[in-house]
Every structure is written in structure tokens, then in C-alpha cells.
Motif scaffolding. Structure first.
Motif, PDB file in Angstrom:
ATOM      1  N   LEU A  67       4.828 -11.728  -6.170  1.00  0.00           N
ATOM      2  CA  LEU A  67       4.807 -11.676  -4.710  1.00  0.00           C
ATOM      3  C   LEU A  67       4.412 -10.285  -4.233  1.00  0.00           C
ATOM      4  O   LEU A  67       4.577  -9.310  -4.956  1.00  0.00           O
ATOM      5  CB  LEU A  67       6.195 -12.001  -4.142  1.00  0.00           C
ATOM      6  CG  LEU A  67       6.809 -13.343  -4.494  1.00  0.00           C
ATOM      7  CD1 LEU A  67       8.184 -13.472  -3.862  1.00  0.00           C
ATOM      8  CD2 LEU A  67       5.915 -14.498  -4.075  1.00  0.00           C
ATOM      9  N   PHE A  68       3.891 -10.225  -3.003  1.00  0.00           N
ATOM     10  CA  PHE A  68       3.664  -8.925  -2.382  1.00  0.00           C
ATOM     11  C   PHE A  68       3.945  -8.989  -0.893  1.00  0.00           C
ATOM     12  O   PHE A  68       3.863 -10.051  -0.276  1.00  0.00           O
ATOM     13  CB  PHE A  68       2.257  -8.379  -2.657  1.00  0.00           C
ATOM     14  CG  PHE A  68       1.106  -9.104  -2.011  1.00  0.00           C
ATOM     15  CD1 PHE A  68       0.574  -8.678  -0.804  1.00  0.00           C
ATOM     16  CD2 PHE A  68       0.502 -10.180  -2.643  1.00  0.00           C
ATOM     17  CE1 PHE A  68      -0.514  -9.315  -0.221  1.00  0.00           C
ATOM     18  CE2 PHE A  68      -0.580 -10.831  -2.077  1.00  0.00           C
ATOM     19  CZ  PHE A  68      -1.100 -10.399  -0.863  1.00  0.00           C
ATOM     20  N   LEU A  69       4.354  -7.845  -0.365  1.00  0.00           N
ATOM     21  CA  LEU A  69       4.519  -7.674   1.070  1.00  0.00           C
ATOM     22  C   LEU A  69       3.189  -7.218   1.633  1.00  0.00           C
ATOM     23  O   LEU A  69       2.527  -6.362   1.049  1.00  0.00           O
ATOM     24  CB  LEU A  69       5.583  -6.613   1.369  1.00  0.00           C
ATOM     25  CG  LEU A  69       6.978  -6.855   0.821  1.00  0.00           C
ATOM     26  CD1 LEU A  69       7.866  -5.644   1.091  1.00  0.00           C
ATOM     27  CD2 LEU A  69       7.592  -8.111   1.413  1.00  0.00           C
ATOM     28  N   TYR A  70       2.804  -7.777   2.752  1.00  0.00           N
ATOM     29  CA  TYR A  70       1.535  -7.441   3.387  1.00  0.00           C
ATOM     30  C   TYR A  70       1.828  -7.026   4.819  1.00  0.00           C
ATOM     31  O   TYR A  70       2.488  -7.753   5.568  1.00  0.00           O
ATOM     32  CB  TYR A  70       0.605  -8.655   3.344  1.00  0.00           C
ATOM     33  CG  TYR A  70      -0.704  -8.478   4.055  1.00  0.00           C
ATOM     34  CD1 TYR A  70      -1.566  -7.450   3.728  1.00  0.00           C
ATOM     35  CD2 TYR A  70      -1.092  -9.359   5.049  1.00  0.00           C
ATOM     36  CE1 TYR A  70      -2.776  -7.296   4.383  1.00  0.00           C
ATOM     37  CE2 TYR A  70      -2.298  -9.220   5.706  1.00  0.00           C
ATOM     38  CZ  TYR A  70      -3.134  -8.180   5.369  1.00  0.00           C
ATOM     39  OH  TYR A  70      -4.328  -8.030   6.024  1.00  0.00           O
ATOM     40  N   LEU A  71       1.369  -5.849   5.199  1.00  0.00           N
ATOM     41  CA  LEU A  71       1.632  -5.320   6.526  1.00  0.00           C
ATOM     42  C   LEU A  71       0.345  -4.760   7.113  1.00  0.00           C
ATOM     43  O   LEU A  71      -0.349  -3.976   6.467  1.00  0.00           O
ATOM     44  CB  LEU A  71       2.699  -4.222   6.450  1.00  0.00           C
ATOM     45  CG  LEU A  71       3.159  -3.595   7.753  1.00  0.00           C
ATOM     46  CD1 LEU A  71       3.811  -4.635   8.668  1.00  0.00           C
ATOM     47  CD2 LEU A  71       4.139  -2.465   7.470  1.00  0.00           C
ATOM     48  N   VAL A  72       0.043  -5.170   8.343  1.00  0.00           N
ATOM     49  CA  VAL A  72      -1.122  -4.657   9.060  1.00  0.00           C
ATOM     50  C   VAL A  72      -0.611  -3.752  10.177  1.00  0.00           C
ATOM     51  O   VAL A  72       0.273  -4.140  10.949  1.00  0.00           O
ATOM     52  CB  VAL A  72      -1.980  -5.799   9.647  1.00  0.00           C
ATOM     53  CG1 VAL A  72      -3.184  -5.236  10.395  1.00  0.00           C
ATOM     54  CG2 VAL A  72      -2.424  -6.751   8.546  1.00  0.00           C
ATOM     55  N   LEU A  73      -1.169  -2.540  10.220  1.00  0.00           N
ATOM     56  CA  LEU A  73      -0.715  -1.529  11.162  1.00  0.00           C
ATOM     57  C   LEU A  73      -1.849  -1.068  12.066  1.00  0.00           C
ATOM     58  O   LEU A  73      -2.996  -0.977  11.625  1.00  0.00           O
ATOM     59  CB  LEU A  73      -0.200  -0.296  10.401  1.00  0.00           C
ATOM     60  CG  LEU A  73       0.942  -0.519   9.446  1.00  0.00           C
ATOM     61  CD1 LEU A  73       1.062   0.649   8.483  1.00  0.00           C
ATOM     62  CD2 LEU A  73       2.229  -0.700  10.208  1.00  0.00           C
ATOM     63  N   TYR A 123      -4.612  -0.103   9.304  1.00  0.00           N
ATOM     64  CA  TYR A 123      -4.243   0.025   7.898  1.00  0.00           C
ATOM     65  C   TYR A 123      -3.776  -1.348   7.434  1.00  0.00           C
ATOM     66  O   TYR A 123      -3.054  -2.037   8.154  1.00  0.00           O
ATOM     67  CB  TYR A 123      -3.072   0.994   7.703  1.00  0.00           C
ATOM     68  CG  TYR A 123      -3.334   2.435   8.008  1.00  0.00           C
ATOM     69  CD1 TYR A 123      -4.312   3.153   7.331  1.00  0.00           C
ATOM     70  CD2 TYR A 123      -2.571   3.101   8.961  1.00  0.00           C
ATOM     71  CE1 TYR A 123      -4.527   4.498   7.604  1.00  0.00           C
ATOM     72  CE2 TYR A 123      -2.783   4.447   9.229  1.00  0.00           C
ATOM     73  CZ  TYR A 123      -3.762   5.134   8.545  1.00  0.00           C
ATOM     74  OH  TYR A 123      -3.974   6.462   8.815  1.00  0.00           O
ATOM     75  N   HIS A 124      -4.201  -1.734   6.231  1.00  0.00           N
ATOM     76  CA  HIS A 124      -3.699  -2.951   5.597  1.00  0.00           C
ATOM     77  C   HIS A 124      -2.986  -2.502   4.336  1.00  0.00           C
ATOM     78  O   HIS A 124      -3.616  -1.985   3.409  1.00  0.00           O
ATOM     79  CB  HIS A 124      -4.850  -3.909   5.267  1.00  0.00           C
ATOM     80  CG  HIS A 124      -5.451  -4.523   6.490  1.00  0.00           C
ATOM     81  ND1 HIS A 124      -5.512  -5.879   6.668  1.00  0.00           N
ATOM     82  CD2 HIS A 124      -6.004  -3.971   7.594  1.00  0.00           C
ATOM     83  CE1 HIS A 124      -6.087  -6.132   7.836  1.00  0.00           C
ATOM     84  NE2 HIS A 124      -6.393  -4.986   8.416  1.00  0.00           N
ATOM     85  N   LEU A 125      -1.677  -2.687   4.311  1.00  0.00           N
ATOM     86  CA  LEU A 125      -0.833  -2.180   3.242  1.00  0.00           C
ATOM     87  C   LEU A 125      -0.230  -3.353   2.478  1.00  0.00           C
ATOM     88  O   LEU A 125       0.367  -4.252   3.078  1.00  0.00           O
ATOM     89  CB  LEU A 125       0.262  -1.301   3.842  1.00  0.00           C
ATOM     90  CG  LEU A 125       1.178  -0.532   2.926  1.00  0.00           C
ATOM     91  CD1 LEU A 125       0.397   0.387   1.995  1.00  0.00           C
ATOM     92  CD2 LEU A 125       2.167   0.285   3.752  1.00  0.00           C
ATOM     93  N   MET A 126      -0.411  -3.351   1.164  1.00  0.00           N
ATOM     94  CA  MET A 126       0.130  -4.392   0.291  1.00  0.00           C
ATOM     95  C   MET A 126       1.062  -3.737  -0.718  1.00  0.00           C
ATOM     96  O   MET A 126       0.651  -2.823  -1.423  1.00  0.00           O
ATOM     97  CB  MET A 126      -0.999  -5.113  -0.442  1.00  0.00           C
ATOM     98  CG  MET A 126      -1.909  -5.896   0.478  1.00  0.00           C
ATOM     99  SD  MET A 126      -3.500  -6.248  -0.268  1.00  0.00           S
ATOM    100  CE  MET A 126      -4.403  -4.801   0.233  1.00  0.00           C
ATOM    101  N   ARG A 127       2.307  -4.198  -0.764  1.00  0.00           N
ATOM    102  CA  ARG A 127       3.285  -3.657  -1.703  1.00  0.00           C
ATOM    103  C   ARG A 127       3.738  -4.777  -2.623  1.00  0.00           C
ATOM    104  O   ARG A 127       4.313  -5.771  -2.173  1.00  0.00           O
ATOM    105  CB  ARG A 127       4.476  -3.052  -0.980  1.00  0.00           C
ATOM    106  CG  ARG A 127       5.490  -2.501  -1.970  1.00  0.00           C
ATOM    107  CD  ARG A 127       6.522  -1.618  -1.337  1.00  0.00           C
ATOM    108  NE  ARG A 127       7.401  -1.084  -2.355  1.00  0.00           N
ATOM    109  CZ  ARG A 127       7.161   0.017  -3.061  1.00  0.00           C
ATOM    110  NH1 ARG A 127       6.078   0.707  -2.850  1.00  0.00           N
ATOM    111  NH2 ARG A 127       8.016   0.430  -3.970  1.00  0.00           N
TER     112      ARG A 127
END
Length: 124
Positions: free
Chosen positions: A95-101, A81-85
Motif C-alpha cells: 500500500l501507499f499513501l498518496y497526497l496532492v498538495l 506536489y504529488h507525494l507517494m509514501r
């Protein structure tokens, strides 16, 4: 309030299945900080590429006349999953937070909840 470094550490340790995290400026495409990743996950390249995703969605929403704010964007791959907040706080505009799960080891609902917490505490 948490710094970029503290926020990255929290994303990587609190969110189960995290493979990489970044705080990204989508006006420039540059990562303000990254943690994790590896040879198969270059977070600098991913940050720049996902900036295009954010910009396209913001532009499309403007063309449609949508007055709502984007909370997050999810890209689902076979194993990740690639999640961008998007950060909406007073210091986080653009700005955004980017998290790879890891898809098999993560709980998407919990990841979204944790990113919301990180966003609230981040001070840039």
C-alpha cells in the motif's frame, strides 16, 4: 490505530495545502479510499497511474540490486506536489499513501513529516 477514513481526513486537514488524498493498493492499482480531488483531479485515475510509478521504481531497484526501502516518491508539477509514501508497517505491505498538495500553500517538509505520522497510525 487509525482507519483508512480517519487517515484520509488527517492528511487533508493537518497537511496545509492538501488538495486530495488516497490510500492505494499498488498490487492492484485500486484506491482503498479517497478524499478531496475534483473535476481536475480524479484521484481514482491518479491512484492507478501512480501505481505504475511505484511498480517501476520497485522493479528498477530490484534490477540494480538495491537493498534499501523506498520511503517516498515526489513528483513536482508547475503548481502541485504529488507525494507517494509507501507503507511499511505489518498491515500495509503493498500500500501507499498518496497526497496532492498546492505548491504555493504547502510546506513539503511538513507534509512528509505528517505522512510519516499517518503511516505509523494507519491500520488496514
Amino acid at each position: 490505530m487509525a482507519s483508512v477514513e480517519v487517515s484520509l481526513k488527517e492528511m487533508m486537514t493537518v497537511v496545509e495545502g492538501s488538495l486530495g488524498a488516497a490510500v492505494v493498493d499498488y498490487t492492484t492499482g485500486m484506491a482503498l479510499g479517497t478524499l478531496g480531488g475534483g473535476k481536475d483531479l480524479d484521484l481514482t485515475i491518479a491512484a492507478a497511474g501512480n501505481t505504475d510509478v511505484i511498480r517501476a521504481k520497485v522493479r528498477t531497484m530490484g534490477e540494480l540490486g538495491l537493498k534499501s526501502n523506498i520511503e517516498d516518491i515526489l513528483i513536482t508539477l508547475e503548481k502541485q506536489y504529488h507525494l507517494m509514501r509507501l507503507i511499511t508497517g505489518r498491515n500495509g505491505n503493498g500500500l501507499f499513501l498518496y497526497l496532492v498538495l498546492d505548491k504555493e500553500r504547502s510546506n513539503l517538509a511538513m507534509a512528509r513529516h505528517q505522512l510519516r505520522r499517518v503511516e505509523e497510525q494507519l491500520e488496514v
